[in-house]
Design a protein around this motif. Structure first.
Motif, PDB file in Angstrom:
ATOM      1  N   TYR A  57     -34.142  38.785  -3.142  1.00  0.00           N
ATOM      2  CA  TYR A  57     -33.414  37.859  -2.579  1.00  0.00           C
ATOM      3  C   TYR A  57     -33.617  36.453  -2.737  1.00  0.00           C
ATOM      4  O   TYR A  57     -34.960  36.234  -2.371  1.00  0.00           O
ATOM      5  CB  TYR A  57     -33.076  38.208  -1.313  1.00  0.00           C
TER       6      TYR A  57
ATOM      7  N   CYS B 268     -30.923  31.228  -0.513  1.00  0.00           N
ATOM      8  CA  CYS B 268     -29.638  31.767  -0.193  1.00  0.00           C
ATOM      9  C   CYS B 268     -29.906  33.018   1.053  1.00  0.00           C
ATOM     10  O   CYS B 268     -29.826  34.120   0.862  1.00  0.00           O
ATOM     11  CB  CYS B 268     -28.963  32.560  -1.279  1.00  0.00           C
TER      12      CYS B 268
ATOM     13  N   CYS C 224     -27.439  35.854   1.014  1.00  0.00           N
ATOM     14  CA  CYS C 224     -27.312  36.892  -0.097  1.00  0.00           C
ATOM     15  C   CYS C 224     -27.649  38.217   0.757  1.00  0.00           C
ATOM     16  O   CYS C 224     -27.388  39.390  -0.257  1.00  0.00           O
ATOM     17  CB  CYS C 224     -28.250  36.187  -0.967  1.00  0.00           C
TER      18      CYS C 224
ATOM     19  N   THR D 266     -24.575  42.769  -0.077  1.00  0.00           N
ATOM     20  CA  THR D 266     -25.353  42.829  -1.306  1.00  0.00           C
ATOM     21  C   THR D 266     -24.641  43.936  -2.033  1.00  0.00           C
ATOM     22  O   THR D 266     -24.304  45.089  -1.802  1.00  0.00           O
ATOM     23  CB  THR D 266     -26.754  43.140  -0.910  1.00  0.00           C
TER      24      THR D 266
ATOM     25  N   SER E  26     -31.558  32.024 -10.215  1.00  0.00           N
ATOM     26  CA  SER E  26     -30.549  32.319  -8.836  1.00  0.00           C
ATOM     27  C   SER E  26     -29.258  31.335  -9.308  1.00  0.00           C
ATOM     28  O   SER E  26     -29.367  30.271  -9.788  1.00  0.00           O
ATOM     29  CB  SER E  26     -31.355  31.729  -7.582  1.00  0.00           C
TER      30      SER E  26
END
Length: 455
Positions: A234, A238, A241, A245, A270
């Motif tokens: 991850y 973020c 995020c 998922t 990213s």
């Protein structure tokens, strides 16, 4: 006495005729009898190798000439009947593959040269992990996979190896991966619980549950890689995020993963660092992948005057995340349930997705719709010359390919759609100078027909 002789002669004649019919129905034996035996979940007759294909004479025009765009020559081409809804292409090998039934509960893979129609190799019959005799309209999944310079065709089904199995571990995704050049086969079984989603838009075969659970099958050696949700990498910038998922695809650099507010390639880039010009970096959403690119949707900054009416679609290099091309489109009045699927021309120079079209070399994008967002042009296929085909007022790509809407062709360089005759059938794909068309005859038999482009 004479009547008895006549009756005996008639009986003998009927018996001989019945025997002849039986021989004709059974054929010459060979591998078509499903010699892998009862209870097999997949594979071949035991040898693991292909058997010769059979088909019409190469170059012979199909008996039925479809009404297609004038750029295709219906006086030449090929046709195969009784095939699966899906097909797979291998550009370097020059083959198109389809599944056909082989008996009540078995299938086999059949390939031909898409330029000439000449038969290539045919896989041995195998039985999927569902009761094919109970579902006459159902076919196993069929995928084309490219890893580096190697091309593969994969078939898959899902179910229990043992019909009486009761635990989740009894269920597997069963795959047969064929080398597109010679038909050599590798069988892989992946334990799986719940209905899987299986795709191959990158260099591996991706199995997911539609969320964060995934497995990737390497087509070259059959190895299986599973990444737990805690190891999805991850992005630190973020925080959202970790919500919603979803593993979205496979790239040469790793898994493509999406979350609430961004997407990323595990161990790579990213979305928040590669947002295209004019987009809010915190709004990226990966839609689909193809030919080494990722299609993503972005929202305009709230301060932008068109933030409420427009959104940005961008094509990103899957290796670096860099935006290659972008286009601004009207937001639809009703959001579709599925994101558009990215499709590439055979050489990968042009890509289309629903109403979107991108020219990689020119680094441009187009959105085919009226200024107010109405009458979108849903694209079904694109050639290496930059000609795309589609239909206005069709709700989806499958509907446009099936004849819904008003057919159009469009030169992507000029960008002006040109209406075709109302009865024109649109190609569902393009194979390096050959248009592919699906249709069903009066006996409900599905066909796949290939017509070459005119010189």
């Amino acid at each position: 006495m004479r009547q008895r002789v006549v009756r005996l002669t008639l009986v003998a004649g009927v018996t001989v005729l019945a025997l002849l019919l039986l021989v004709a129905m059974c054929g010459g034996g060979g591998k078509g009898d499903g010699s892998d035996g009862p209870g097999s979940a997949g594979g071949s007759d035991g040898s693991g190798g292909p058997t010769p294909a059979s088909g019409a004479a190469p170059g012979a025009a199909p008996a039925t000439r479809l009404t297609v765009p004038p750029s295709y020559d219906t006086g030449r081409g090929w046709d195969i009947a009784g095939v699966s809804p899906d097909y797979a292409l291998a550009a370097t090998a020059g083959t198109v593959a389809s599944l056909e039934r082989s008996g009540a509960d078995r299938f086999r893979l059949r390939t031909l040269d898409y330029a000439t129609g000449k038969p290539r190799w045919t896989g041995a019959p195998w039985r999927p992990l569902f009761a094919a005799d109970r579902y006459p309209d159902r076919f196993p999944g069929l995928l084309s996979v490219t890893k580096g310079a190697a091309e593969y065709v994969a078939t898959w089904s899902y179910g229990k190896l043992e019909p009486r199995g009761t635990t989740p571990s009894d269920s597997v995704v069963s795959l047969d991966v064929y080398d597109a050049a010679d038909g050599s086969r590798r069988h892989v079984e992946v334990p799986w619980s719940g209905d899987p989603t299986v795709s191959a838009d990158g260099p591996g075969i991706l199995i997911t549950d539609g969320r964060a659970t995934s497995a990737v099958v390497d087509p070259a050696d059959g190895s299986v890689t599973k990444v737990p949700q805690s190891k999805l990498g991850y992005p630190k910038d973020c925080p959202g995020c970790r919500r919603l998922t979803e593993v979205r695809g496979v790239t040469a650099k790793g898994l493509l993963v999406g979350g609430d507010g961004g997407f990323w390639v595990r161990g790579g880039w990213s979305s928040r660092t590669v947002a295209p010009a004019g987009a809010d970096p915190a709004t990226g959403k990966a839609a689909s992948t193809a030919a080494g690119y990722v299609l993503a949707k972005w929202q305009r900054p709230k301060s932008a005057k068109d933030a409420a009416t427009h959104e940005i679609w961008a094509l990103h290099d899957a290796s670096t995340g860099k935006a290659v091309a972008r286009v601004s489109c009207r937001k639809p009045a009703i959001e579709p349930g599925d994101d558009p699927r990215l499709l590439a021309s055979p050489g990968g120079h042009f890509l289309i997705a629903g109403r979107l079209a991108f020219d990689v070399d020119a680094r441009t994008g187009r959105c085919f719709e009226e200024p107010d967002g109405t009458a979108p042009l849903t694209l079904t296929a694109v050639t290496d010359y930059g000609t795309a085909y589609g239909a206005k007022n069709a709700l989806s790509v499958p509907e446009a390919a099936a004849g819904s809407g008003i057919p159009f062709s469009v030169d992507l360089a000029a960008g002006t759609p040109e209406a075709l005759a109302a009865n024109v059938r649109l190609p569902v794909g393009e194979a390096a100078g050959v248009g592919l068309f699906r249709w069903t005859d009066a006996r409900d038999v599905p066909h796949l027909t290939g017509y070459p482009e005119r010189g």
